[in-house]
Each structure stands twice: as structure tokens, then as C-alpha cells.
Design a protein around this motif. Structure first.
Motif, PDB file in Angstrom:
ATOM      1  N   ILE A  52      -7.976   6.638  -3.650  1.00  0.00           N
ATOM      2  CA  ILE A  52      -9.168   6.226  -2.886  1.00  0.00           C
ATOM      3  C   ILE A  52      -8.782   5.171  -1.850  1.00  0.00           C
ATOM      4  O   ILE A  52      -9.254   5.183  -0.694  1.00  0.00           O
ATOM      5  CB  ILE A  52     -10.246   5.693  -3.819  1.00  0.00           C
ATOM      6  CG1 ILE A  52     -10.789   6.839  -4.670  1.00  0.00           C
ATOM      7  CG2 ILE A  52     -11.377   5.018  -3.036  1.00  0.00           C
ATOM      8  CD1 ILE A  52     -11.760   6.387  -5.760  1.00  0.00           C
ATOM      9  N   SER A  53      -7.901   4.253  -2.275  1.00  0.00           N
ATOM     10  CA  SER A  53      -7.473   3.197  -1.338  1.00  0.00           C
ATOM     11  C   SER A  53      -6.733   3.784  -0.144  1.00  0.00           C
ATOM     12  O   SER A  53      -6.961   3.395   1.004  1.00  0.00           O
ATOM     13  CB  SER A  53      -6.568   2.192  -2.088  1.00  0.00           C
ATOM     14  OG  SER A  53      -6.084   1.207  -1.198  1.00  0.00           O
ATOM     15  N   VAL A  54      -5.869   4.758  -0.397  1.00  0.00           N
ATOM     16  CA  VAL A  54      -5.121   5.398   0.693  1.00  0.00           C
ATOM     17  C   VAL A  54      -6.083   6.155   1.600  1.00  0.00           C
ATOM     18  O   VAL A  54      -5.956   6.133   2.816  1.00  0.00           O
ATOM     19  CB  VAL A  54      -4.042   6.344   0.091  1.00  0.00           C
ATOM     20  CG1 VAL A  54      -3.414   7.197   1.186  1.00  0.00           C
ATOM     21  CG2 VAL A  54      -2.982   5.564  -0.638  1.00  0.00           C
ATOM     22  N   TRP A  55      -7.077   6.821   0.992  1.00  0.00           N
ATOM     23  CA  TRP A  55      -8.038   7.598   1.800  1.00  0.00           C
ATOM     24  C   TRP A  55      -8.830   6.668   2.724  1.00  0.00           C
ATOM     25  O   TRP A  55      -9.054   6.993   3.880  1.00  0.00           O
ATOM     26  CB  TRP A  55      -8.967   8.321   0.850  1.00  0.00           C
ATOM     27  CG  TRP A  55     -10.073   9.059   1.549  1.00  0.00           C
ATOM     28  CD1 TRP A  55      -9.996  10.198   2.259  1.00  0.00           C
ATOM     29  CD2 TRP A  55     -11.434   8.628   1.619  1.00  0.00           C
ATOM     30  NE1 TRP A  55     -11.223  10.550   2.762  1.00  0.00           N
ATOM     31  CE2 TRP A  55     -12.128   9.600   2.384  1.00  0.00           C
ATOM     32  CE3 TRP A  55     -12.142   7.554   1.083  1.00  0.00           C
ATOM     33  CZ2 TRP A  55     -13.485   9.493   2.630  1.00  0.00           C
ATOM     34  CZ3 TRP A  55     -13.468   7.446   1.339  1.00  0.00           C
ATOM     35  CH2 TRP A  55     -14.152   8.400   2.098  1.00  0.00           C
ATOM     36  N   ARG A  56      -9.264   5.528   2.220  1.00  0.00           N
ATOM     37  CA  ARG A  56     -10.020   4.595   3.059  1.00  0.00           C
ATOM     38  C   ARG A  56      -9.165   4.038   4.187  1.00  0.00           C
ATOM     39  O   ARG A  56      -9.629   3.831   5.319  1.00  0.00           O
ATOM     40  CB  ARG A  56     -10.564   3.450   2.209  1.00  0.00           C
ATOM     41  CG  ARG A  56     -11.730   3.878   1.303  1.00  0.00           C
ATOM     42  CD  ARG A  56     -12.198   2.726   0.450  1.00  0.00           C
ATOM     43  NE  ARG A  56     -13.369   3.095  -0.336  1.00  0.00           N
ATOM     44  CZ  ARG A  56     -13.940   2.288  -1.226  1.00  0.00           C
ATOM     45  NH1 ARG A  56     -13.446   1.050  -1.440  1.00  0.00           N
ATOM     46  NH2 ARG A  56     -14.976   2.704  -1.907  1.00  0.00           N
ATOM     47  N   THR A  57      -7.910   3.778   3.866  1.00  0.00           N
ATOM     48  CA  THR A  57      -7.013   3.224   4.892  1.00  0.00           C
ATOM     49  C   THR A  57      -6.805   4.227   6.016  1.00  0.00           C
ATOM     50  O   THR A  57      -6.776   3.853   7.202  1.00  0.00           O
ATOM     51  CB  THR A  57      -5.659   2.865   4.259  1.00  0.00           C
ATOM     52  OG1 THR A  57      -5.896   1.938   3.212  1.00  0.00           O
ATOM     53  CG2 THR A  57      -4.725   2.278   5.287  1.00  0.00           C
ATOM     54  N   ASN A  58      -6.707   5.504   5.678  1.00  0.00           N
ATOM     55  CA  ASN A  58      -6.478   6.530   6.705  1.00  0.00           C
ATOM     56  C   ASN A  58      -7.758   6.943   7.401  1.00  0.00           C
ATOM     57  O   ASN A  58      -7.729   7.706   8.331  1.00  0.00           O
ATOM     58  CB  ASN A  58      -5.814   7.757   6.075  1.00  0.00           C
ATOM     59  CG  ASN A  58      -4.421   7.433   5.563  1.00  0.00           C
ATOM     60  OD1 ASN A  58      -3.769   6.524   6.063  1.00  0.00           O
ATOM     61  ND2 ASN A  58      -3.980   8.190   4.544  1.00  0.00           N
ATOM     62  N   TRP A  62      -5.694   4.352 -12.581  1.00  0.00           N
ATOM     63  CA  TRP A  62      -4.873   3.676 -11.563  1.00  0.00           C
ATOM     64  C   TRP A  62      -4.547   4.625 -10.425  1.00  0.00           C
ATOM     65  O   TRP A  62      -4.619   4.251  -9.252  1.00  0.00           O
ATOM     66  CB  TRP A  62      -3.586   3.172 -12.220  1.00  0.00           C
ATOM     67  CG  TRP A  62      -2.673   2.465 -11.255  1.00  0.00           C
ATOM     68  CD1 TRP A  62      -2.732   1.178 -10.844  1.00  0.00           C
ATOM     69  CD2 TRP A  62      -1.571   3.072 -10.561  1.00  0.00           C
ATOM     70  NE1 TRP A  62      -1.739   0.912  -9.937  1.00  0.00           N
ATOM     71  CE2 TRP A  62      -1.001   2.064  -9.747  1.00  0.00           C
ATOM     72  CE3 TRP A  62      -1.021   4.352 -10.556  1.00  0.00           C
ATOM     73  CZ2 TRP A  62       0.095   2.300  -8.939  1.00  0.00           C
ATOM     74  CZ3 TRP A  62       0.071   4.574  -9.746  1.00  0.00           C
ATOM     75  CH2 TRP A  62       0.628   3.574  -8.951  1.00  0.00           C
ATOM     76  N   ILE A  63      -4.197   5.884 -10.769  1.00  0.00           N
ATOM     77  CA  ILE A  63      -3.877   6.869  -9.733  1.00  0.00           C
ATOM     78  C   ILE A  63      -5.109   7.159  -8.876  1.00  0.00           C
ATOM     79  O   ILE A  63      -5.017   7.247  -7.636  1.00  0.00           O
ATOM     80  CB  ILE A  63      -3.343   8.166 -10.375  1.00  0.00           C
ATOM     81  CG1 ILE A  63      -1.987   7.915 -11.028  1.00  0.00           C
ATOM     82  CG2 ILE A  63      -3.238   9.277  -9.346  1.00  0.00           C
ATOM     83  CD1 ILE A  63      -1.440   9.117 -11.777  1.00  0.00           C
ATOM     84  N   SER A  64      -6.286   7.258  -9.497  1.00  0.00           N
ATOM     85  CA  SER A  64      -7.507   7.546  -8.745  1.00  0.00           C
ATOM     86  C   SER A  64      -7.823   6.407  -7.774  1.00  0.00           C
ATOM     87  O   SER A  64      -8.201   6.651  -6.617  1.00  0.00           O
ATOM     88  CB  SER A  64      -8.671   7.752  -9.716  1.00  0.00           C
ATOM     89  OG  SER A  64      -8.422   8.866 -10.541  1.00  0.00           O
ATOM     90  N   ARG A  65      -7.707   5.157  -8.233  1.00  0.00           N
ATOM     91  CA  ARG A  65      -7.981   4.012  -7.346  1.00  0.00           C
ATOM     92  C   ARG A  65      -6.993   3.971  -6.190  1.00  0.00           C
ATOM     93  O   ARG A  65      -7.347   3.661  -5.047  1.00  0.00           O
ATOM     94  CB  ARG A  65      -7.900   2.720  -8.147  1.00  0.00           C
ATOM     95  CG  ARG A  65      -9.015   2.586  -9.183  1.00  0.00           C
ATOM     96  CD  ARG A  65      -8.924   1.285  -9.937  1.00  0.00           C
ATOM     97  NE  ARG A  65      -9.045   0.145  -9.024  1.00  0.00           N
ATOM     98  CZ  ARG A  65      -8.893  -1.123  -9.398  1.00  0.00           C
ATOM     99  NH1 ARG A  65      -8.605  -1.394 -10.665  1.00  0.00           N
ATOM    100  NH2 ARG A  65      -9.024  -2.086  -8.515  1.00  0.00           N
ATOM    101  N   TRP A  66      -5.717   4.316  -6.499  1.00  0.00           N
ATOM    102  CA  TRP A  66      -4.709   4.302  -5.432  1.00  0.00           C
ATOM    103  C   TRP A  66      -5.024   5.377  -4.395  1.00  0.00           C
ATOM    104  O   TRP A  66      -4.922   5.120  -3.186  1.00  0.00           O
ATOM    105  CB  TRP A  66      -3.333   4.553  -6.057  1.00  0.00           C
ATOM    106  CG  TRP A  66      -2.241   4.678  -5.033  1.00  0.00           C
ATOM    107  CD1 TRP A  66      -1.628   3.694  -4.330  1.00  0.00           C
ATOM    108  CD2 TRP A  66      -1.669   5.911  -4.588  1.00  0.00           C
ATOM    109  NE1 TRP A  66      -0.710   4.209  -3.472  1.00  0.00           N
ATOM    110  CE2 TRP A  66      -0.700   5.583  -3.610  1.00  0.00           C
ATOM    111  CE3 TRP A  66      -1.872   7.249  -4.921  1.00  0.00           C
ATOM    112  CZ2 TRP A  66       0.069   6.554  -2.977  1.00  0.00           C
ATOM    113  CZ3 TRP A  66      -1.107   8.199  -4.281  1.00  0.00           C
ATOM    114  CH2 TRP A  66      -0.148   7.852  -3.324  1.00  0.00           C
TER     115      TRP A  66
END
Length: 425
Positions: free
Chosen positions: A419-425, A413-417
Motif C-alpha cells: 500500500i505504501s509503494v502504491w501511494r508513493t507511485n 507487513w507485506i500488505s502495508r508495504w
């Protein structure tokens, strides 16, 4: 480095706690402690011709031994009953039959008169043969009787010259009598053959071997061994296991000794009441040369043969003692028997070994076995790790699997979160 040290300290603490649980210091015979007699020590001194050699700090071996004996006699605790026996002190001829009988009790085992003991030692002069085997047999007779702690301290500068009476076999026979007599050996400037023989004698009775090169080492070590005899010990109760559980001796809480040949199975029985926890441990001493790859198994089963719990240990290479243990808690019940107490469950205890040896090694007497039995109050809560008993590792495995699963889910869950933050930024 600091982390490694902390881990090592933690691991040692856990092992120490486990050892306290499995090897209780208060294990005594079921009928309670008996009044202890004063400890007995017999000093057996080699006075053969080779003791004339002058290679211990510029003195002869005999002179160094006399000086050490005088210092030991001055320091003997008042409660110790000390005796002195010699070998090779009286016959200087060439007749082997006579030379191999040359052992004499110089000072009888009993309350010590220090002046008389020193005077007796002062008369000794290197003379004859080295009949170690006959001297050990005679010394065991000097110490026989009673329930006192018994110790022989053998000081010699050479191997036995009276074969075929092998002193190593003599020591094993003495140990097999169940009289709880320990033989410690000290070799004065020993060669390889002497070292091997003295080591074998000591190991046969659970004693120690020490090589001595200086007179301070000799007097210090002998004093240490005499003082050790004065320390209180618990003597195991001699018992004899059976070939199967049916008819095996019924043991209570206490410390027991037995003998077991290579690859043998021995059975004992213990009654465990509801609400009690059985704690058992066994040690088997390799008192002779054995092959590599060996093991000890301790099993608890029902009278019908169903295994309850087991403990085992294996080794590869040189060892003196191999030990293992087990714990079995029995759940409490409300039902009471005719005597007002819940009926006990008879637990069968099996002790097995997988030792083997070369064909030239004698299998009799069997190797020494020491079995400790303790019955304590069982754990009150199921959360107590002891409630599951040693050997039921599937509980621990289940906990580890569950912890690993949860950790994996959280990490995913932490890894997916991230990755999601990295894509958003």
C-alpha cells in the motif's frame, strides 16, 4: 486435478504410516511364537434336494459343485489338512427330526489322498434337508484340537431348514469358544433370505460371504479360501478383561481376544518401563445387526484413575469392524530398582463401546474384541512427534496457532508495504 491427486497420495501415505505404527505386524504373544501345526480346512457341502436345480451354466448345482470340488482337490497345497462334510446327503424322508441330523463326514480332516477324496465326492446325489446349524457344529468338532489355522468353507444354495437351531447363533457360539475358527460362506444362486443368513454366519467368525452364479466363480473362490488357510497367521491369546483396573489381567506384548457386550467397559493392565513406548490398538466387530451411531473408546490411565491418553472412533451406518489406537511414551530415568532395572509403571487400559441394538437382537455372546499390545523403545528426542503421544492435540494446536500468528504478521507487513509503494507511485 494434479494437486488433488498429490494431496490424496500424501494423505494415504500418512494413514499407512500411522497404521503400521498402531497395528504392528509382528505382534505375537509374550512367550514367543509356538510351533505351528498344518492348517485345517473343512469343506461343508449342501447336498439337499434343491441342489438338483439346473441354473448354473446349464448344469445342475450339484454337478457344478462336484466339478469345483475336483478342481479344488487337485490344487490343495500339500501342507493343508483337508476334510469334506456333507449336509442333507442321506435322508430323503419327511421326518424333520431325522432330516436335521443328516450331516456326515465324507472325508476326514487330514493328509489328502486326492484319488480317494474325488471318489467320495463322485458318489454324492441331491437328497434331503438343509441342516446348516448341525453341520457347522459337527464341522467344528472335525477341526477341534491343536493350534492350527482352522477354516470352514460352507457351500449351500438355501437357508437352514432346521430352525430353531439358528446357524447364525451357532456361528457366534463357535466364535465365543475362542478356538479361532473362521467360517466362509458361498451361496449358489442365493435369494435374499439365504444371502442374509450366510452373511450373518460369516460375520460372526470374521469370515467372508460370496454369491456364486457360475461354476468358475465357485471353484476359483473355494481355491482362494483354501490357499488363504495356508498363509501364516497369528492367533490371538484368549483373555478376559475385568470390570475395573484392580484385578485386571496383566498383559505383555502380544495379540489378545475377548468378548464385550453392548455398552460394556473392560479393563486390562500393562507394565511400561521408563524408556519404553506403549502402543495399543483395539478392534470390535459388529457381528450382528446394530443400531446406527456407535463408537469405540480406548483409554490409558494410571492406577489412580488419571487419564494419560485416549483414542476413539465413531461411526454411523453399516460397518463390520471399528478400530482405534493410542501411544504412550514413558520418559527414561536414571534410578534403578532392586533388579537393576528402572521400576515399571502399571498402565490401566480401558476398552469401551457404545454399540446398541434392537430388543430382538441377542446380546450374548458379546461382540468380538481384538486387542494388540506392543512395547517398543521410546523416542530419543523430544522433537519426535511420538514423544507427545496420540491424543495430546494441544501441542499441535499450539504449533498451528503460532504458525498462524507469524503468517498473519508477515502478511500484514507485506500488505502495508504494498500500500505504501502504491501511494508513493
Amino acid at each position: 486435478m494434479i494437486t488433488s491427486k498429490r494431496l490424496a497420495i500424501g494423505a494415504c501415505g500418512m494413514l499407512a504410516a500411522l497404521a503400521v505404527g498402531l497395528f504392528p505386524a509382528s505382534a505375537v504373544a509374550a512367550d514367543g511364537p509356538t510351533a505351528k501345526e498344518p492348517p485345517k480346512v473343512d469343506l461343508v457341502l449342501d447336498v439337499s434336494g434343491s441342489m438338483r436345480a439346473t441354473d448354473i451354466d446349464g448344469q445342475s448345482r450339484m454337478a457344478a459343485a462336484k466339478q469345483a470340488f475336483n478342481e479344488v482337490i487337485d490344487a490343495v497345497p500339500d501342507e493343508v489338512r483337508l476334510g469334506i462334510r456333507t449336509l442333507g446327503a442321506n435322508y430323503a424322508g419327511e421326518d424333520k427330526a431325522l432330516g436335521c441330523k443328516d450331516t456326515k463326514q465324507l472325508y476326514p480332516v487330514g493328509p489328502l489322498n486326492r484319488t480317494e477324496a474325488k471318489t467320495a465326492v463322485a458318489t454324492l446325489a441331491p437328497t434331503g434337508w438343509t441342516p446348516i446349524g448341525p453341520a457347522l457344529l459337527a464341522s467344528a468338532q472335525d477341526l477341534e484340537g491343536g493350534n492350527a489355522t482352522k477354516r470352514i468353507v460352507l457351500i449351500t444354495d438355501g437357508e437352514d431348514t432346521c430352525a430353531p437351531l439358528d446357524p447364525c447363533e451357532v456361528a457366534r457360539d463357535i466364535a465365543a469358544k475362542g478356538i479361532h475358527l473362521t467360517i466362509d460362506t458361498l451361496g449358489l444362486v442365493p435369494d435374499a433370505k439365504t444371502r442374509a443368513q450366510l452373511t450373518c454366519i460369516a460375520e460372526a467368525t470374521g469370515g467372508t460371504y460370496t454369491a456364486v452364479q457360475h461354476k468358475e466363480e465357485l471353484s476359483g473362490r473355494v481355491r482362494q479360501l483354501v490357499d488363504r488357510a495356508a498363509d501364516p497367521v497369528v492367533n490371538p491369546v484368549a483373555t478376559e478383561g475385568a470390570k475395573q483396573c484392580q484385578g485386571a489381567p496383566l498383559l505383555k506384548a502380544g495379540l489378545y481376544s475377548d468378548r464385550e457386550t453392548f455398552g460394556e467397559h473392560r479393563w486390562y493392565r500393562v507394565d511400561v518401563r521408563p524408556g519404553q513406548e506403549l502402543r495399543a490398538s483395539v478392534s470390535i466387530a459388529a457381528d450382528r445387526a446394530v443400531n446406527n451411531d456407535y463408537g469405540v473408546l480406548l483409554r490409558a490411565t494410571t492406577v489412580h484413575g488419571r487419564e494419560i491418553v485416549r483414542g476413539s472412533e465413531a461411526g454411523d451406518g453399516r460397518t463390520d469392524v471399528l478400530s482405534t489406537g493410542l501411544r504412550y511414551p514413558k520418559a527414561d530415568v536414571d534410578d534403578e530398582g532392586a533388579d537393576g532395572e528402572p521400576p515399571a509403571e502399571t498402565v490401566c487400559i480401558q476398552v469401551s463401546n457404545s454399540f446398541s441394538a434392537a430388543p430382538s437382537v441377542k446380546t450374548t455372546p458379546g461382540m468380538p474384541v481384538e486387542l494388540a499390545i506392543e512395547l517398543v523403545d521410546g523416542p530419543d528426542e523430544a522433537s519426535d512427534a511420538a514423544a507427545f503421544g496420540l491424543g495430546r492435540g494441544w501441542w499441535l494446536l499450539g504449533v498451528l496457532v503460532l504458525v498462524g500468528l507469524l503468517a498473519g504478521l508477515v502478511w500484514g507487513w507485506i500488505s502495508r508495504w504494498r500500500i505504501s509503494v502504491w501511494r508513493t507511485n
